[in-house]
Scaffold this active site. Structure first.
Site, PDB file in Angstrom:
ATOM      1  N   CYS A 171      20.555   3.310 -50.106  1.00 36.93           N
ATOM      2  CA  CYS A 171      21.155   2.337 -49.364  1.00 36.93           C
ATOM      3  C   CYS A 171      20.219   1.787 -48.601  1.00 36.93           C
ATOM      4  O   CYS A 171      20.086   0.709 -48.326  1.00 36.93           O
ATOM      5  CB  CYS A 171      22.451   2.390 -48.992  1.00 36.93           C
ATOM      6  N   GLU A 220      30.740   0.344 -45.363  1.00 35.79           N
ATOM      7  CA  GLU A 220      29.397   0.837 -45.283  1.00 35.79           C
ATOM      8  C   GLU A 220      28.543   0.204 -46.673  1.00 35.79           C
ATOM      9  O   GLU A 220      28.956   0.593 -47.925  1.00 35.79           O
ATOM     10  CB  GLU A 220      29.257   2.285 -45.431  1.00 35.79           C
TER      11      GLU A 220
END
Ligand code: NAD
Length: 467
Positions: A254, A220
């Site tokens: 993010c 991720e």
């Protein structure tokens, strides 16, 4: 099961820990749905019991306000646990599938199997949910797990170590705290799966280490997530939702909008509106607002300031509080694709604004960078929305909003290309931590010989069937 935990990162203790977890996994104890549900409940109770301590640790590490910390960390963990508790029985059931006519007499099932002993490594920006949401998935799928929180959020790291130590025996789940040496040592261990959340450069280190042992990975990662505002967008709404997505956790998200591509006709209006919203949310001097997040450390603070020294114009913001590691919400103009701020993921409260006249410019600009983790498009025109969504590669995103696609357990969350490998959340997390074992069960009551050597009519029949 014994009750202890591990702080030291020496090779011997890590090998012992992993070996204990492997042995525990082999007993089959983690496989029953009852066990998985019990552990999910234990995790939920521990999260609720330690809520005040979690909030305090997040304030200490990142100055997260209670509202933000609850919505973006604790709330997301609890919502994932809730869904997993409701669905784990169904997710883990064997799936009956069809069998081709050539396999007459047999039946086929897919068995979701736990992978075994897994490693979960987390970053510092959402240090609770980015470690515990994968834990929910790993528990639901019946694995054991070693967790490595980020050393850059030390108060949260130590609190998570306590939470896991007080909730689970180490042969089932354990936290190993530490920095580079610890991570490197962990990556030498024979895990069955590695689930890593962090930066693309460290993602490469993880994948390289995993490749040496052919350990599968979920990565991720991050990237430069564009936010596109078309001329027909509802500008007031767009401004509010962009400012929210950009300034949550002071831009250290993010999936935060990394840069803005706004249609030339609405640029001035959008900027004015965004400034209004920033001041509504955080006052005229955001760095003085106790609810406005801080930059995680001095190194990241300096990295962000360097973007402002470049050949760009500060349209708004730019104030700093050096001692508190705070940087005001900052809008940049005069940005080109060559500017420093357009070379890497910003990960802070700086928003470069670029304008466009035609959708082709949008497509070309986004494609210059690697495939981003997220993309946002604001427009009232479904044709424009569709063109953006279908013509660009990105992990996931929102139409007419930012970042909230991350907070639903019903959508897969993950990147594509350099922004990640694999996805999770809800059932997608269960799948990430499972192997789908296909089993064909053949009848032993008869044995049609057409597949065997020298069967006179076998080939003829198979040809006929497959034609
Ligand atoms: P990072 O890659 O520096 O650190 C992540 C983890 O890796 C930490 O536990 C750290 O201790 C460990 N680590 C650091 N260097 C290592 C090395 N050389 N070898 C082995 N392990 C190492 O990431 P970060 O700075 O904590 O987080 C920011 C990055 O993470 C950004 O790029 C952001 O986009 C990305 N991110 C992605 C997601 C997502 O869900 N896709 C979420 C949050 C952050």
């Amino acid at each position: 099961m014994t009750d202890n935990s591990l702080q030291a990162a020496d090779t011997g203790s890590l090998e012992t820990l992993v070996s204990k977890q492997q042995q525990f996994f082999r007993t089959g104890a983690t496989r029953s749905v009852a066990f998985r549900k019990e552990q999910l409940l234990n995790l939920r109770n521990a999260t609720l019991r330690l809520e005040a301590d979690i909030l305090a640790a997040l304030t200490q590490d990142l100055n997260k306000s209670e509202q933000e910390a609850y919505a973006t960390e604790i709330g997301i963990v609890l919502s994932e646990i809730r869904l997993a508790l409701r669905k784990v029985r169904r997710w883990s059931k064997p799936i009956k599938v069809r069998t081709p006519i050539t396999h007459v007499g047999s039946s086929s099932r897919i068995f979701p199997e736990p992978l075994g002993t897994t490693l979960i490594m987390g970053p510092w920006n959402y240090p609770v949910q980015l470690l515990l949401v994968p834990v929910v998935a790993a528990i639901a799928a019946g694995n054991t797990m070693v967790l490595k929180p980020s050393e850059l959020a030390p108060a949260t790291s130590s609190l998570l170590a306590r939470l896991i130590r007080e909730t689970f025996p180490e042969e089932y789940a354990a936290v190993v705290e530490g920095g580079l040496d610890t991570s490197t040592e962990l990556l030498r261990q024979p895990f069955d799966h590695i689930f890593f959340t962090g930066s693309p450069p460290v993602g490469k280190v993880v994948m390289e280490a995993a490749a040496k042992k052919l350990i599968p990975v979920t990565l991720e990662l991050g990237g430069k997530s564009p936010c596109i505002v078309h001329k027909d967008a509802n500008i007031e709404l767009a401004a509010r939702r962009i400012v929210f997505g950009k300034l949550t956790n002071a831009g250290q998200t993010c999936v935060a909008p990394d840069y803005l591509l706004v249609h030339r006709e609405v640029k001035a209006k959008l900027l004015n509106q965004m400034i209004k919203v920033i001041e509504q949310f955080y006052g005229n001097e955001p760095i003085q607002d106790p609810d406005y997040g801080k930059i995680v450390n001095e190194r990241h603070f300096r990295r962000l300031l360097a973007y402002l020294d470049d050949d760009v114009r500060i349209a708004y913001g730019g104030q700093v509080d050096e001692a508190g590691c705070k940087l005001a919400p900052t809008l940049l103009e005069g940005v080109t694709l060559e500017s420093k701020v357009m070379q890497e993921e910003i990960f802070g409260p700086i928003l470069p604004v670029m304008e466009y006249d035609h959708i082709d410019e949008v497509l070309a600009t986004v494609r210059i960078h690697s495939k981003p983790l997220a993309l946002y498009v604001f427009s009232e025109n479904t044709g424009f929305q569709k063109e953006i969504v279908e013509n660009l590669a990105f992990g996931g995103g929102c139409i007419n909003d930012t970042i909230i696609h991350l907070a639903t357990p019903y959508l897969p969350f993950g990147g594509v290309g350099t922004s990640g490998i694999g996805s999770y959340h809800g059932e997608f997390g269960f799948r990430a931590f499972s192997h789908y074992k296909g089993i064909l069960k053949q009848s032993s009551r008869f044995d049609i010989p057409f597949r065997y050597p020298k069967s006179k009519w076998g080939l003829r029949i198979i040809r006929k069937i497959l034609r």
